[in-house]
Write an enzyme that holds these catalytic residues in place. Structure first.
Site, PDB file in Angstrom:
ATOM      1  N   LYS A  98     -19.423  47.744 -35.379  1.00  0.00           N
ATOM      2  CA  LYS A  98     -20.382  46.940 -34.638  1.00  0.00           C
ATOM      3  C   LYS A  98     -19.693  45.698 -34.070  1.00  0.00           C
ATOM      4  CE  LYS A  98     -24.407  47.964 -37.613  1.00  0.00           C
ATOM      5  NZ  LYS A  98     -25.361  48.464 -36.608  1.00  0.00           N
ATOM      6  N   ARG A 141     -29.412  57.812 -41.416  1.00  0.00           N
ATOM      7  CA  ARG A 141     -30.013  59.144 -41.438  1.00  0.00           C
ATOM      8  C   ARG A 141     -29.164  60.121 -42.237  1.00  0.00           C
ATOM      9  NH1 ARG A 141     -29.665  59.324 -34.982  1.00  0.00           N
ATOM     10  NH2 ARG A 141     -29.954  57.110 -35.448  1.00  0.00           N
TER      11      ARG A 141
END
Length: 464
Positions: A243, A317
């Site tokens: 990120k 996920r």
């Protein structure tokens, strides 16, 4: 039970300052019932009962005599949220004979949410005003339980990862479980591989803090079984798809889903709902290291579905799919998961509205009704299964992400949907778990969102 510093015991009632909640309509009537000097004081202060406004009124001796709090409605749990800081520090009690009627439990909850401070690392500048507890003890008990659970979410999310990694999160969960006679166990490090939780292991293997799946079981096995699952990514660098700095700044909050799941489980146990509850938390740190999982790798999952890693920053996920698969194996009557899963949900709905995805219309409608009843908003987005094509892979059954950023919250939800059978009612909550700025009852930092709604849903289903 020790009281938070924003509350006073009922024996302080006699000396407490009366507190009257008013809207613009009721303000006029209340002022006619007060001494003339009080009305003159209120006018001089420019108080007109705007929501979250307060005025302290002196008595004829110049001492604090009573206080008014402005509101637009009496059933908003945040009606009194600004009062602990705006009013002079003193003990107050609700005067229910004048002004707007407000439920004592809602008053307690709103006052406590408004008075919250995260003090682990910083001494508070001042102490809040105190609300004297009176009214129905049963209502107080439930309101305290909800306040305690909401505070737990805030504290967990606000705590930096150095002090709230996977092992510390497990310690909190064990304390909560043991406080209510729940059973707790975990699979850590390579035990995840030996017990067929390979996806959780892959995401967390690069960290020096071992990944783990934490399970709590509570309640009578003869009661209906429910499973509550939470994403516990204690810090998310993004992995090798790292990120940027501004995207990583607040990633201590990426275990916000786990915080909600633990808090909901605590509420279920504290209020003794007649269910057999399973809590599952996949706790990992998505770190960068020599053993970090890579873009292009194909991972195994507990369900036997192979996953191609398109993006290591779509890790939540991957953690959840093993936990959901394990939950499904136990055949619960209801499955709920919480996750700080996508920025796309925030783009769609902003910071205050958690996104609800659900495979069962009756469950979705009940959840939305509970959100409305508890003034705890959520918004349903479609579980649009045709978008699963966006997660197609040439080398695996499924990719964890895709080239298109369109519908990102939906594609994340339909990814999870592959691991839950259509016959099992399932709700997935994509939650922000954060306030970007200070507002009454919503201090900057970690926040519980959709928690009261979820508990309201469970109460209506299992206490009706």
């Amino acid at each position: 039970m020790s009281l938070p510093p924003c509350f006073a015991a009922p024996d302080a009632l006699e000396q407490a300052v009366p507190l009257i909640v008013v809207d613009r309509e009721s303000l006029t009537k209340v002022l006619t019932e007060l001494p003339a000097h009080a009305g003159a004081w209120v006018k001089a202060q420019g108080f007109n009962a705007d929501p979250q406004s307060c005025v302290a009124i002196p008595n004829e001796q110049g001492q604090l005599g009573l206080a008014l709090v402005g509101a637009s409605r009496g059933d908003d749990p945040l009606t009194l949220a600004a009062a602990p800081w705006l009013l002079p520090r003193a003990d107050y009690h609700l005067d229910s004979t004048r002004g707007l009627a407000i439920d004592p439990g809602q008053a307690l909850l709103g006052w406590g949410l408004g008075a919250y401070q995260f003090n682990r690392y910083k001494k508070p500048a001042k102490e809040p005003a105190r609300l004297v507890l009176d009214g129905d003890a049963r209502l107080r008990s439930e309101a305290f339980a909800v306040l305690k659970a909401s505070t737990l979410v805030r504290d967990l999310v606000n705590t930096p990862t150095e002090d709230m990694g996977p092992d510390e999160l497990e310690a909190v969960i064990r304390r909560v479980a043991h406080a209510y006679d729940g059973e707790c166990r975990s699979w850590c490090g390579d035990d995840l591989l030996r017990n067929n939780f390979p996806a959780i292991h892959a995401v967390g293997r690069a960290s020096h803090r071992a990944p783990r799946l934490i399970e709590v079981l509570w309640g009578d096995p003869a009661h209906p079984r429910i499973s509550i699952v939470g994403k516990g990514v204690c810090f998310d660098t993004g992995g090798l798809d790292i990120k940027p700095a501004d995207g990583m700044r607040n990633m201590k909050k990426d275990m916000g889903g786990a915080a909600h799941a633990v808090a909901l489980a605590q509420l279920v146990m504290a209020r003794k709902l007649p269910v057999r509850m399973q809590l599952l938390i996949g706790a990992v740190e998505n770190a960068i290291g020599p053993n970090a999982y890579r873009p292009g790798e194909v991972l195994s999952t507990r369900a036997g579905i192979s996953i191609e890693i398109d993006n290591t920053d779509a890790e939540g996920r991957v953690v959840l799919c093993d936990a959901l698969t394990y939950a499904v194996e136990e055949k619960p009557q209801l499955l709920i998961d919480f996750a700080t899963l996508t920025g796309a949900a925030r783009i769609a709905l902003g910071p205050d509205l958690p996104a609800l995805f659900c495979n069962d219309d009756a469950l979705a409608n009940d959840y939305l009704a509970a959100a409305e009843a508890n003034a705890d908003p959520i918004w349903r987005l479609p579980l649009w299964r045709p978008y699963l094509s966006m997660l197609s892979s040439n080398v695996a059954d499924l990719a964890n992400s895709g080239s298109s950023r369109l519908g990102g919250a939906i594609t994340a939800a339909v990814y999870l949907d592959r691991f839950v059978p259509n016959t099992l009612p399932w709700a997935h909550i994509d939650v922000y778990a954060w306030n970007d700025a200070n507002r009454p009852g919503k201090p900057a930092g970690g926040e519980a969102q959709g928690l009261r709604a979820a508990f309201g849903l469970l109460k209506k289903r299992y206490l009706a």
